[in-house]
Design a protein around this motif. Structure first.
Motif, PDB file in Angstrom:
ATOM      1  N   GLU A 121       0.823  -1.221   0.000  1.00 17.46           N
ATOM      2  CA  GLU A 121       0.000   0.000   0.000  1.00 17.46           C
ATOM      3  C   GLU A 121       0.851   1.263   0.000  1.00 17.46           C
ATOM      4  N   ASP A 122       1.910   1.283   0.792  1.00 22.11           N
ATOM      5  CA  ASP A 122       2.759   2.472   0.860  1.00 22.11           C
ATOM      6  C   ASP A 122       3.457   2.722  -0.475  1.00 22.11           C
ATOM      7  N   SER A 123       3.892   1.673  -1.144  1.00 19.49           N
ATOM      8  CA  SER A 123       4.556   1.826  -2.440  1.00 19.49           C
ATOM      9  C   SER A 123       3.569   2.294  -3.510  1.00 19.49           C
ATOM     10  N   GLN A 124       2.341   1.846  -3.423  1.00 27.02           N
ATOM     11  CA  GLN A 124       1.324   2.322  -4.363  1.00 27.02           C
ATOM     12  C   GLN A 124       1.115   3.825  -4.206  1.00 27.02           C
ATOM     13  N   ARG A 125       1.113   4.285  -2.957  1.00 29.80           N
ATOM     14  CA  ARG A 125       0.973   5.730  -2.726  1.00 29.80           C
ATOM     15  C   ARG A 125       2.185   6.481  -3.261  1.00 29.80           C
ATOM     16  N   ARG A 126       3.383   5.955  -2.975  1.00 26.25           N
ATOM     17  CA  ARG A 126       4.595   6.624  -3.428  1.00 26.25           C
ATOM     18  C   ARG A 126       4.715   6.643  -4.955  1.00 26.25           C
ATOM     19  N   LEU A 127       4.141   5.657  -5.605  1.00 29.40           N
ATOM     20  CA  LEU A 127       4.196   5.604  -7.067  1.00 29.40           C
ATOM     21  C   LEU A 127       3.582   6.848  -7.688  1.00 29.40           C
ATOM     22  N   LYS A 128       2.595   7.421  -7.005  1.00 29.96           N
ATOM     23  CA  LYS A 128       1.917   8.613  -7.525  1.00 29.96           C
ATOM     24  C   LYS A 128       2.606   9.908  -7.096  1.00 29.96           C
ATOM     25  N   THR A 129       3.367   9.858  -5.999  1.00 30.91           N
ATOM     26  CA  THR A 129       3.923  11.094  -5.446  1.00 30.91           C
ATOM     27  C   THR A 129       5.445  11.188  -5.560  1.00 30.91           C
ATOM     28  N   ASN A 130       6.149  10.097  -5.224  1.00 30.61           N
ATOM     29  CA  ASN A 130       7.612  10.101  -5.205  1.00 30.61           C
ATOM     30  C   ASN A 130       8.103   8.697  -5.545  1.00 30.61           C
ATOM     31  N   PRO A 131       7.990   8.308  -6.835  1.00 29.85           N
ATOM     32  CA  PRO A 131       8.196   6.900  -7.217  1.00 29.85           C
ATOM     33  C   PRO A 131       9.577   6.338  -6.897  1.00 29.85           C
ATOM     34  N   LEU A 132      10.616   7.170  -6.879  1.00 30.50           N
ATOM     35  CA  LEU A 132      11.945   6.648  -6.573  1.00 30.50           C
ATOM     36  C   LEU A 132      12.023   6.089  -5.159  1.00 30.50           C
ATOM     37  N   ARG A 133      11.178   6.590  -4.258  1.00 29.61           N
ATOM     38  CA  ARG A 133      11.182   6.096  -2.886  1.00 29.61           C
ATOM     39  C   ARG A 133      10.656   4.659  -2.783  1.00 29.61           C
ATOM     40  N   VAL A 134       9.987   4.179  -3.837  1.00 29.50           N
ATOM     41  CA  VAL A 134       9.563   2.776  -3.836  1.00 29.50           C
ATOM     42  C   VAL A 134      10.779   1.867  -3.730  1.00 29.50           C
ATOM     43  N   LEU A 135      11.915   2.320  -4.281  1.00 25.81           N
ATOM     44  CA  LEU A 135      13.141   1.523  -4.233  1.00 25.81           C
ATOM     45  C   LEU A 135      13.607   1.298  -2.797  1.00 25.81           C
ATOM     46  N   ASP A 136      13.157   2.150  -1.877  1.00 26.09           N
ATOM     47  CA  ASP A 136      13.544   2.054  -0.463  1.00 26.09           C
ATOM     48  C   ASP A 136      12.722   1.046   0.329  1.00 26.09           C
ATOM     49  N   THR A 137      11.695   0.479  -0.281  1.00 22.36           N
ATOM     50  CA  THR A 137      10.738  -0.333   0.461  1.00 22.36           C
ATOM     51  C   THR A 137      11.401  -1.515   1.159  1.00 22.36           C
ATOM     52  N   LYS A 138      10.854  -1.871   2.319  1.00 22.64           N
ATOM     53  CA  LYS A 138      11.320  -3.051   3.049  1.00 22.64           C
ATOM     54  C   LYS A 138      10.365  -4.230   2.833  1.00 22.64           C
ATOM     55  N   ASN A 139       9.275  -4.000   2.075  1.00 25.11           N
ATOM     56  CA  ASN A 139       8.290  -5.045   1.835  1.00 25.11           C
ATOM     57  C   ASN A 139       8.872  -6.099   0.895  1.00 25.11           C
ATOM     58  N   ALA A 140       8.831  -7.352   1.322  1.00 20.87           N
ATOM     59  CA  ALA A 140       9.483  -8.428   0.572  1.00 20.87           C
ATOM     60  C   ALA A 140       8.857  -8.635  -0.811  1.00 20.87           C
ATOM     61  N   GLU A 141       7.526  -8.569  -0.885  1.00 19.62           N
ATOM     62  CA  GLU A 141       6.860  -8.800  -2.172  1.00 19.62           C
ATOM     63  C   GLU A 141       7.200  -7.688  -3.157  1.00 19.62           C
ATOM     64  N   THR A 142       7.217  -6.444  -2.676  1.00 23.80           N
ATOM     65  CA  THR A 142       7.586  -5.321  -3.551  1.00 23.80           C
ATOM     66  C   THR A 142       9.050  -5.428  -3.957  1.00 23.80           C
ATOM     67  N   GLN A 143       9.908  -5.845  -3.032  1.00 26.06           N
ATOM     68  CA  GLN A 143      11.317  -6.034  -3.363  1.00 26.06           C
ATOM     69  C   GLN A 143      11.486  -7.064  -4.478  1.00 26.06           C
ATOM     70  N   ALA A 144      10.663  -8.095  -4.465  1.00 22.14           N
ATOM     71  CA  ALA A 144      10.729  -9.110  -5.521  1.00 22.14           C
ATOM     72  C   ALA A 144      10.363  -8.516  -6.881  1.00 22.14           C
TER      73      ALA A 144
END
Length: 429
Positions: free
Chosen positions: A195-218
């Motif tokens: 959910e947090d990465s989905q929000r960041r995708l609209k506002t600050n997409p590069l921060r998605v790279l910082d995620t600690k969520n395992a599924e998003t990391q995959a």
């Protein structure tokens, strides 16, 4: 019964038994920065809120969630500074000290404030030491900032516990092209993003790279890489930085997901990280912000810097037991005087010793007391030696010097020979 007064959660007292280690760390860093030609600047802890919205970025977590912002009596929106770079840029612009292309190498120290969930190594009031360099655009100054931190880790005895991670974000143009490619890729995998990465995708997409969520990391494993979108200028700059670090013998790893949490970074970004502190692994981080001064109303001025978290580095020193023995002892000598005549003579003698031995840590007993009680306080002080002054010593113009930590036998030393004796035995002790 009224509730007892307590500090605000996440804003901690630094108690007397803790401050010697803080002072040791701060003085070590200050001495190193002096040796590299950096000058200290001191900024207010409160700034206009607009400063941080314009510099950090309104869609960053810091501005959206973490700042301590309030209105003063004039109706102005003010904020306790969440970081130091924006305030430092404001200061150099306000005072014109980078005008005409003047090079400035600056450093600062002080508290920062972010409303985060307090945990070990992360607090709402925390302390940083930061460096900022203006009007130098080559990779040599980027390298210098990293080299001096490497030297600091050596002086503190923690080199083996930290690792350098590097990346380049390129210019704003190349970063914009990369952002478009990243958004396109991630949008095709939207259902797999947290959910947090989905929000960041609209506002600050590069921060998605910082995620600690395992599924998003995959999902990010096959995402576009920033390195493929770098312009020639940024690529040359990054290669120049790596060449200098190689020449200095500083090991590093390239982390393509390293983007930092602030909008103003460009080209070089870096972090010193450790695996000794659990989740809070970053102890020092920084990079280039060549467009920030212009963004804040100044003329085009290159900038690069870093900030290190004092609490985390203190915690690392404690964890690794890298605490010099001498800083755990705050008193070298404790003077015990018995009777008013001895107290008066002891006062005069202690001040003479301080004149002759400026670095001597000498504590004089206050509040009189029996022989037993004064010796108990002398021992509790941690002193290496007790100086004993009573009627017998006064009559002979001597002081009894008693070791408190097993450094030999008690001796009687003449008043005029005491300074030389202490200079010898304190060094030996």
């Amino acid at each position: 019964m009224s509730k007892s007064l307590q500090a605000i959660r996440g804003m901690n007292d630094i108690l007397p038994e803790q401050t010697p280690l803080w002072r040791y760390f701060e003085s070590t860093v200050a001495r190193l920065l002096d040796n590299y030609g950096y000058k200290q600047i001191r900024m207010p802890i409160v700034e206009f809120t607009e400063l941080f919205k314009r510099s950090i970025g309104e869609v960053t977590d810091i501005v959206e969630k973490e700042m301590y912002t309030f209105e003063d009596r004039n109706g102005d929106s003010l904020t306790l500074r969440p970081e130091g770079t924006a305030a430092c840029v404001r200061a150099v612009l306000e005072h014109g000290i980078t005008g005409g292309g003047q090079t400035q190498k600056l450093w600062y120290i002080g508290p920062m404030f972010r409303h985060e969930r307090p945990q070990k190594g992360r607090y709402r009031q925390f302390h940083q030491i930061g460096c900022e360099v203006f009007n130098l655009d080559g990779p040599d100054i980027d390298a210098e900032l990293i080299v001096l931190t490497w030297r600091l880790w050596g002086q503190l005895g923690i080199r083996d516990a930290v690792k350098l991670e590097l990346n380049s974000l390129g210019t704003s143009e190349s970063r914009g092209r990369y952002r478009e490619a990243l958004v396109e890729y991630l949008s095709a995998h939207l259902d797999k993003l947290d959910e947090d990465s989905q929000r960041r995708l609209k506002t600050n997409p590069l921060r998605v790279l910082d995620t600690k969520n395992a599924e998003t990391q995959a999902v990010l494993v096959d995402a576009p890489k920033m390195a493929h979108y770098l312009d020639d200028e940024s690529r040359t700059h990054f290669e120049g930085l790596k060449a200098r670090l190689d020449a200095a013998g500083i090991p590093y790893v390239i982390n393509p997901k390293l983007v930092r949490g602030l909008d103003y970074y460009s080209k070089t970004v870096f972090e010193w990280v450790t695996d000794k502190l659990g989740a809070q692994g970053t102890v020092c981080a920084g990079g280039r912000y060549d467009g920030l001064v212009e963004q804040m109303g100044g003329k085009p001025t290159t900038g690069v810097g870093f900030a290190m978290g004092i609490e985390r580095l203190i915690l690392l020193l404690e964890t690794l037991e890298q605490i010099p023995e001498e800083i755990s002892r705050q008193v070298d000598v404790y003077l015990c005087a018995f009777g008013e005549a001895a107290e008066l003579a002891g006062l005069a003698l202690s001040e003479q010793l301080r004149d002759q031995l400026p670095n001597l840590r000498l504590q004089v007993n206050a509040g009189a007391g029996s022989f037993k009680s004064q010796f108990k306080k002398a021992d509790k002080s941690g002193a290496l030696y007790a100086l004993i002054l009573g009627d017998d010593e006064l009559a002979q113009q001597v002081v009894s010097v008693k070791p408190l930590r097993g450094q030999g036998e008690q001796q009687s030393i003449a008043f005029d020979a005491l300074a030389a004796h202490l200079a010898t035995c304190i060094v030996q002790g």
